[in-house]
Design a protein around this motif. Structure first.
Motif, PDB file in Angstrom:
ATOM      1  N   TYR A  34       0.766  -1.417  -0.288  1.00 56.73           N
ATOM      2  CA  TYR A  34       0.018   0.392  -0.149  1.00 56.73           C
ATOM      3  C   TYR A  34       0.760   1.445  -0.333  1.00 56.73           C
ATOM      4  O   TYR A  34       0.986   1.127   1.027  1.00 56.73           O
ATOM      5  CB  TYR A  34      -0.725   0.016   1.513  1.00 56.73           C
ATOM      6  CG  TYR A  34      -1.992  -1.208   1.742  1.00 56.73           C
ATOM      7  CD1 TYR A  34      -2.969  -1.630   0.335  1.00 56.73           C
ATOM      8  CD2 TYR A  34      -1.463  -1.879   1.919  1.00 56.73           C
ATOM      9  CE1 TYR A  34      -3.478  -2.272   0.136  1.00 56.73           C
ATOM     10  CE2 TYR A  34      -2.961  -3.398   2.022  1.00 56.73           C
ATOM     11  CZ  TYR A  34      -4.091  -3.610   1.238  1.00 56.73           C
ATOM     12  OH  TYR A  34      -4.502  -4.256   1.463  1.00 56.73           O
ATOM     13  N   ILE A  72       0.190   4.230  -1.124  1.00 60.84           N
ATOM     14  CA  ILE A  72      -1.219   4.927  -1.236  1.00 60.84           C
ATOM     15  C   ILE A  72      -0.678   6.464  -0.797  1.00 60.84           C
ATOM     16  O   ILE A  72      -0.035   6.799   1.016  1.00 60.84           O
ATOM     17  CB  ILE A  72      -2.326   4.971  -0.869  1.00 60.84           C
ATOM     18  CG1 ILE A  72      -3.339   3.989  -1.285  1.00 60.84           C
ATOM     19  CG2 ILE A  72      -3.340   6.116  -0.911  1.00 60.84           C
ATOM     20  CD1 ILE A  72      -4.087   3.638  -0.981  1.00 60.84           C
ATOM     21  N   ARG A  76      -2.048   4.831  -5.383  1.00 59.59           N
ATOM     22  CA  ARG A  76      -2.895   5.659  -6.114  1.00 59.59           C
ATOM     23  C   ARG A  76      -2.481   7.229  -5.071  1.00 59.59           C
ATOM     24  O   ARG A  76      -2.080   7.053  -4.158  1.00 59.59           O
ATOM     25  CB  ARG A  76      -4.117   5.248  -5.645  1.00 59.59           C
ATOM     26  CG  ARG A  76      -4.914   4.639  -6.190  1.00 59.59           C
ATOM     27  CD  ARG A  76      -6.390   4.528  -5.449  1.00 59.59           C
ATOM     28  NE  ARG A  76      -6.036   3.353  -4.449  1.00 59.59           N
ATOM     29  CZ  ARG A  76      -7.350   2.367  -3.388  1.00 59.59           C
ATOM     30  NH1 ARG A  76      -8.070   3.666  -3.405  1.00 59.59           N
ATOM     31  NH2 ARG A  76      -6.667   2.735  -2.468  1.00 59.59           N
ATOM     32  N   SER A  85      -2.600   6.503 -11.658  1.00 59.71           N
ATOM     33  CA  SER A  85      -3.275   6.722 -10.167  1.00 59.71           C
ATOM     34  C   SER A  85      -2.623   7.152  -9.869  1.00 59.71           C
ATOM     35  O   SER A  85      -3.007   8.250  -8.896  1.00 59.71           O
ATOM     36  CB  SER A  85      -3.520   5.468  -9.746  1.00 59.71           C
ATOM     37  OG  SER A  85      -2.621   4.409  -9.209  1.00 59.71           O
ATOM     38  N   GLN A 101      -1.681   1.565 -13.092  1.00 65.01           N
ATOM     39  CA  GLN A 101      -1.112   2.019 -11.440  1.00 65.01           C
ATOM     40  C   GLN A 101      -0.985   3.446 -11.966  1.00 65.01           C
ATOM     41  O   GLN A 101      -0.467   4.091 -10.742  1.00 65.01           O
ATOM     42  CB  GLN A 101       0.020   1.284 -10.972  1.00 65.01           C
ATOM     43  CG  GLN A 101      -0.234  -0.379 -10.947  1.00 65.01           C
ATOM     44  CD  GLN A 101       0.983  -1.601 -10.342  1.00 65.01           C
ATOM     45  OE1 GLN A 101       1.534  -2.266 -11.552  1.00 65.01           O
ATOM     46  NE2 GLN A 101       1.460  -1.569  -9.717  1.00 65.01           N
ATOM     47  N   ASP A 108      -0.571  -0.671  -4.822  1.00 60.76           N
ATOM     48  CA  ASP A 108      -1.784   0.902  -4.622  1.00 60.76           C
ATOM     49  C   ASP A 108      -0.655   1.807  -5.101  1.00 60.76           C
ATOM     50  O   ASP A 108      -0.638   2.114  -3.580  1.00 60.76           O
ATOM     51  CB  ASP A 108      -2.284   0.277  -3.398  1.00 60.76           C
ATOM     52  CG  ASP A 108      -3.554   1.612  -3.718  1.00 60.76           C
ATOM     53  OD1 ASP A 108      -3.659   2.401  -4.901  1.00 60.76           O
ATOM     54  OD2 ASP A 108      -4.508   0.848  -3.093  1.00 60.76           O
ATOM     55  N   GLY A 118       0.476  -5.535  -8.418  1.00 56.04           N
ATOM     56  CA  GLY A 118      -0.628  -4.762  -6.920  1.00 56.04           C
ATOM     57  C   GLY A 118      -0.731  -4.266  -6.453  1.00 56.04           C
ATOM     58  O   GLY A 118      -0.441  -4.193  -5.400  1.00 56.04           O
TER      59      GLY A 118
END
Length: 287
Positions: free
Chosen positions: A220, A222, A242, A264, A261, A240, A238
């Motif tokens: 993660y 983010i 964002r 984002s 990806q 993230d 996979g």
């Protein structure tokens, strides 16, 4: 249009979305809820109000400005045109309402299979994975075969089981690709964490960090600050990303990174990307 795929001809070009030959499936089959990514709620199987009769998006050029950022980061990996042109023989859901639901149910399944094909195809382009090319080719061919099944057979597929088989090979690919970087790190006697699989790095301060050879599978990231970070030869499958800040970051030779990806994340003209990916238009507007 005939859009038949031959195993021997498979490459990443076949796995890019071709909206001109799709019946707007991502705008109909999928659901989304009102959030920072979508300006409204939409049920699965219900056409988005922005979808026009010719299956084009009426606000395509201003999706982000009108609150549909989520649409700009979705990637079907070519599943849309495959379902539209091949699985359902060029008959769209509006012309055949009796099979519309089946088409909508098949689309996310095909999307998963095509995503696997993207990763497997990329794995086969990597020199370091040559010791397992035979196995990769076998699973690639089997995945292609699955995409050619009938709608009913596709809906009966045990996708998680097949994904587990694919993931095992992708993990081995990752280990082979990153082995040299990890060996160099060990030889230099530098100490840093490289196994970050599934790590919670939400908003992490990693500006200028040397992250070469790291495994960020499912991490993660983010809103992480990755400005000027060295992400060469990293596994980003996979992850993230964002709103992750990739301005000035070096992602050259990173593996299993997708266009979705990148779309984002935030970046600029100094962000170095793998040659298979395209710099998003909105990046130049990042301040």
């Amino acid at each position: 249009m005939s859009n038949q795929f031959k195993k021997s001809d498979y490459n990443l070009k076949h796995l890019r979305a071709d909206c001109e030959n799709c019946f707007g499936l991502c705008c109909v089959a999928l659901n989304f809820g009102a959030s920072a990514d979508f300006a409204m709620d939409k049920e699965a199987g219900k056409p988005c109000p922005n979808l026009q009769l010719d299956f084009r998006c009426g606000i395509h050029k201003s999706l982000r400005q009108q609150g549909f950022k989520g649409c700009t980061v979705f990637d079907c990996f070519g599943a849309g045109q495959k379902v539209s042109q091949v699985t359902f023989g060029e008959v769209d859901w509006s012309e055949a309402p009796e099979t519309a639901k089946k088409m909508f149910d098949v689309f996310p399944i095909m999307n998963q299979l095509h995503e696997m094909l993207w990763y497997l195809t990329e794995a086969l382009t990597l020199k370091a994975s040559s010791p397992i090319h035979t196995e990769l080719n076998f699973v690639l061919d089997e995945t292609v075969r699955l995409t050619e099944l009938s709608p009913d057979s596709l809906m009966e597929l045990d996708v998680p089981s097949h994904r587990a088989e694919v993931n095992a090979l992708l993990l081995r690919t990752s280990q082979l690709v990153r082995a040299k970087s990890l060996l160099e790190l060990k030889s230099s006697k530098k100490s840093r964490q490289t196994d970050r699989r599934g790590a919670d790095l939400l908003g992490a301060k990693l500006r200028g960090a040397d992250l070469r050879g790291s495994d960020f599978r499912g991490a993660y990231l983010i809103a992480a600050d990755l400005r000027d970070a060295d992400l060469r030869v990293t596994d980003l499958i996979g992850a993230d990303l964002r709103d992750a800040d990739l301005r000035g970051a070096n992602l050259t030779d990173s593996i299993f990174l997708t266009q979705a990806q990148i779309n984002s994340a935030k970046g600029d003209m100094d962000t170095k990307l793998p040659p298979t990916l395209i710099r998003p238009d909105h990046w130049v507007k990042v301040g």
